[in-house]
Design an enzyme around this catalytic site. Sequence first.
Site, PDB file in Angstrom:
ATOM      1  N   ASN A   7       0.876  -1.173   0.000  1.00  0.00           N
ATOM      2  CA  ASN A   7       0.000   0.000   0.000  1.00  0.00           C
ATOM      3  C   ASN A   7       0.918   1.229   0.000  1.00  0.00           C
ATOM      4  OD1 ASN A   7      -1.902   1.949   0.356  1.00  0.00           O
ATOM      5  ND2 ASN A   7      -2.717   1.164   2.296  1.00  0.00           N
ATOM      6  N   LYS A  14       3.286   0.783   3.130  1.00  0.00           N
ATOM      7  CA  LYS A  14       2.985  -0.297   4.076  1.00  0.00           C
ATOM      8  C   LYS A  14       3.083  -1.619   3.333  1.00  0.00           C
ATOM      9  CE  LYS A  14      -0.439   2.212   6.702  1.00  0.00           C
ATOM     10  NZ  LYS A  14      -1.838   2.516   6.550  1.00  0.00           N
ATOM     11  N   ARG A  90      -2.632  -2.139  -3.330  1.00  0.00           N
ATOM     12  CA  ARG A  90      -3.855  -1.384  -3.083  1.00  0.00           C
ATOM     13  C   ARG A  90      -3.796  -0.126  -3.945  1.00  0.00           C
ATOM     14  NH1 ARG A  90      -6.239   0.927   2.624  1.00  0.00           N
ATOM     15  NH2 ARG A  90      -8.083   1.800   1.671  1.00  0.00           N
ATOM     16  N   HIS A 179     -13.104   2.699   0.389  1.00  0.00           N
ATOM     17  CA  HIS A 179     -13.093   1.618   1.394  1.00  0.00           C
ATOM     18  C   HIS A 179     -13.777   0.360   0.823  1.00  0.00           C
ATOM     19  CE1 HIS A 179     -13.302   5.082   4.544  1.00  0.00           C
ATOM     20  NE2 HIS A 179     -12.048   4.705   4.409  1.00  0.00           N
ATOM     21  N   HIS A 206     -18.145   1.516   8.133  1.00  0.00           N
ATOM     22  CA  HIS A 206     -16.675   1.539   8.255  1.00  0.00           C
ATOM     23  C   HIS A 206     -16.333   2.861   8.926  1.00  0.00           C
ATOM     24  CE1 HIS A 206     -12.470   0.775   6.652  1.00  0.00           C
ATOM     25  NE2 HIS A 206     -12.418   2.063   6.986  1.00  0.00           N
ATOM     26  N   LEU A 207     -16.046   2.796  10.235  1.00  0.00           N
ATOM     27  CA  LEU A 207     -15.842   4.013  11.023  1.00  0.00           C
ATOM     28  C   LEU A 207     -14.396   4.045  11.513  1.00  0.00           C
ATOM     29  CD1 LEU A 207     -19.129   3.808  13.186  1.00  0.00           C
ATOM     30  CD2 LEU A 207     -18.835   4.784  10.902  1.00  0.00           C
ATOM     31  N   ASN A 209     -10.527   6.642  10.836  1.00  0.00           N
ATOM     32  CA  ASN A 209     -10.110   8.023  10.623  1.00  0.00           C
ATOM     33  C   ASN A 209     -10.847   8.585   9.412  1.00  0.00           C
ATOM     34  OD1 ASN A 209      -8.714  10.208  11.421  1.00  0.00           O
ATOM     35  ND2 ASN A 209      -6.946   9.731  10.137  1.00  0.00           N
ATOM     36  N   GLY A 210     -10.904   7.793   8.356  1.00  0.00           N
ATOM     37  CA  GLY A 210     -11.837   8.056   7.262  1.00  0.00           C
ATOM     38  C   GLY A 210     -13.015   7.126   7.467  1.00  0.00           C
ATOM     39  N   ARG A 239     -12.126  15.287   7.918  1.00  0.00           N
ATOM     40  CA  ARG A 239     -12.876  15.645   6.701  1.00  0.00           C
ATOM     41  C   ARG A 239     -14.314  16.026   7.053  1.00  0.00           C
ATOM     42  NH1 ARG A 239     -11.547  10.275   3.775  1.00  0.00           N
ATOM     43  NH2 ARG A 239      -9.282  10.304   3.957  1.00  0.00           N
ATOM     44  N   ILE A 330     -12.842   2.817  14.903  1.00  0.00           N
ATOM     45  CA  ILE A 330     -13.912   3.172  15.839  1.00  0.00           C
ATOM     46  C   ILE A 330     -14.947   2.047  15.909  1.00  0.00           C
ATOM     47  CG2 ILE A 330     -15.724   4.874  16.322  1.00  0.00           C
ATOM     48  CD1 ILE A 330     -14.011   6.795  14.429  1.00  0.00           C
ATOM     49  N   GLY A 331     -15.354   1.564  14.746  1.00  0.00           N
ATOM     50  CA  GLY A 331     -16.392   0.525  14.688  1.00  0.00           C
ATOM     51  C   GLY A 331     -15.991  -0.748  15.410  1.00  0.00           C
ATOM     52  N   ASN A 333     -13.571  -0.897  17.876  1.00  0.00           N
ATOM     53  CA  ASN A 333     -13.060  -0.697  19.245  1.00  0.00           C
ATOM     54  C   ASN A 333     -13.915   0.138  20.179  1.00  0.00           C
ATOM     55  OD1 ASN A 333     -10.459  -2.066  18.953  1.00  0.00           O
ATOM     56  ND2 ASN A 333     -10.097  -0.495  17.417  1.00  0.00           N
ATOM     57  N   GLU A 382      -8.706  -5.948   4.917  1.00  0.00           N
ATOM     58  CA  GLU A 382      -8.516  -5.586   3.505  1.00  0.00           C
ATOM     59  C   GLU A 382      -7.351  -6.364   2.903  1.00  0.00           C
ATOM     60  OE1 GLU A 382      -9.291  -1.020   3.116  1.00  0.00           O
ATOM     61  OE2 GLU A 382      -8.906  -1.485   5.205  1.00  0.00           O
TER      62      GLU A 382
HETATM   63  P1  AMP Z   1      -8.595   3.473  11.334  1.00  0.00           P
HETATM   64  O1  AMP Z   1      -8.569   4.622  10.379  1.00  0.00           O
HETATM   65  O2  AMP Z   1      -9.552   2.406  10.947  1.00  0.00           O
HETATM   66  O3  AMP Z   1      -7.220   2.956  11.680  1.00  0.00           O
HETATM   67  O4  AMP Z   1      -9.164   4.075  12.707  1.00  0.00           O
HETATM   68  C1  AMP Z   1      -8.412   4.978  13.475  1.00  0.00           C
HETATM   69  C2  AMP Z   1      -9.325   5.693  14.454  1.00  0.00           C
HETATM   70  O5  AMP Z   1      -9.993   4.741  15.298  1.00  0.00           O
HETATM   71  C3  AMP Z   1      -8.557   6.566  15.429  1.00  0.00           C
HETATM   72  O6  AMP Z   1      -8.357   7.845  14.921  1.00  0.00           O
HETATM   73  C4  AMP Z   1      -9.474   6.603  16.622  1.00  0.00           C
HETATM   74  O7  AMP Z   1     -10.316   7.729  16.489  1.00  0.00           O
HETATM   75  C5  AMP Z   1     -10.337   5.373  16.500  1.00  0.00           C
HETATM   76  N1  AMP Z   1     -10.158   4.435  17.628  1.00  0.00           N
HETATM   77  C6  AMP Z   1      -9.263   3.454  17.763  1.00  0.00           C
HETATM   78  N2  AMP Z   1      -9.416   2.807  18.973  1.00  0.00           N
HETATM   79  C7  AMP Z   1     -10.459   3.415  19.589  1.00  0.00           C
HETATM   80  C8  AMP Z   1     -11.127   3.230  20.846  1.00  0.00           C
HETATM   81  N3  AMP Z   1     -10.772   2.283  21.689  1.00  0.00           N
HETATM   82  N4  AMP Z   1     -12.152   4.071  21.126  1.00  0.00           N
HETATM   83  C9  AMP Z   1     -12.531   5.041  20.274  1.00  0.00           C
HETATM   84  N5  AMP Z   1     -11.947   5.245  19.089  1.00  0.00           N
HETATM   85  C10 AMP Z   1     -10.929   4.459  18.734  1.00  0.00           C
END
Ligand code: AMP
Length: 396
Positions: A7, A14, A90, A179, A206-207, A209-210, A239, A330-331, A333, A382
């Site tokens: 990627n 990566k 990717r 995504h 899909h929650l 950073n993006g 964003r 986020i989704g 964790n 992915e």
């Molecule tokens: P990703 O882009 O899928 O790697 O998601 C990264 C984002 O996930 C981070 O910017 C955090 O905002 C969020 N995140 C990761 N762990 C947690 C957690 N335990 N609680 C809330 N948000 C989390």
Amino acid sequence: MKILIINAGSSSLKYQFMESEGGQVFAKGLCERIGIDGRLTHKVPGREDVKQEIPMPTHNEAIQAVLDIMVDPAKGVIASTDEIAAVGHRVLHGGMAFTQSCIIDDACIEAIKKCIPLGPLHNPANLMGIEACQKIMPKTPQVAVFDTAFHMTMPPKAYIYAIPYEYYEKDDVRRYGFHGTSHRYVSARAIDMLGNPEHSKVICCHLGNGSSLSAVVDGKCADTTMGLGPLAGFPMGTRSGDVDATILEYLMGRYGYDIKEMLNILNKKSGVLGISGVSSDFRDLDDAAAKGNERAQLALDKFIYEVKKFIGAYASAMGGVDAIVFTAGIGENSVEMREQICQGLEYLGAKMDTEKNKVRGKETDVSADGSKVKIFVIPTNEELMIAMDTAALCGK
Ligand code: AMP
């Protein structure tokens, strides 16, 4: 089949080396500061991480550094690079040319180049990764896997923008969505967890950073929140998500911004960071809100509200929903975020079991007994999708 997944970004790269059947990961890592100085972080499960400073003027040296460490007797995982059966890349934007993954040949590279105006930040970097691999491992087959491809099944009413039709016909202006590899993976897992029914309606959240949502009917994408680019949809880390275009003219007039500055604000200074003024990271927002920061709370409320709105919109557009899936940072964790998004969705037939929901990063059915709509937490993968596509296209 052992696949190397790449990627490539403009100054980073990566990689993950894994088995396409079953998904065992042998090694993964990251090259950073390409074009500046060069740093490699290499991780092998069960061993201590290796960090090295290696000059990386271009992506060629970065790929070479990855191959060197992979065959290193002490730090590596293979005896020879011949053990790398194929490389999967990717690629962000496949435009209208790519509805699925494809073997990289001259025609494929030309088509990816033609998509540069649609993905001006990412596609050139993805191409640098591809060209470096072609140069350094010319005999190894390469495959491109596109972030947009899964969404190409959307019907015209979902992808067309209500602007003069000639911009679609002449300039390819339409909703593409991103995504896609993640939405494909988690929707397929969800359908499996539903028992592989003949017909299914799944909403994938899909929650990260993006962030983006997708509506998936019978395994095929029917709609998604991102658009021509990844700025569209609901608020993300930095964003804005969808905004009234009038705001651009208004602010550009008041502050004398040009379009680049305006888009930089919408891409990098907006979203939950823009509302809160605290952070783009939801963990920081949770902490700040718990300490009484009202704007951090407002940012969280806005995010939850908009995700809820799209879930309702997609359930309505599909005429129902069988499963709602949460994935990405986020989704996967945030127990609280999932709980708050699902609060009040009982009218849809979606009831969460808040005890089962106390889970992080583990594939789990978190719906209450008897909930008509299933609620799943499904960690995205992915890389496995890219490895599987690469193996399928390369013969085995
Ligand atoms: P990703 O882009 O899928 O790697 O998601 C990264 C984002 O996930 C981070 O910017 C955090 O905002 C969020 N995140 C990761 N762990 C947690 C957690 N335990 N609680 C809330 N948000 C989390």
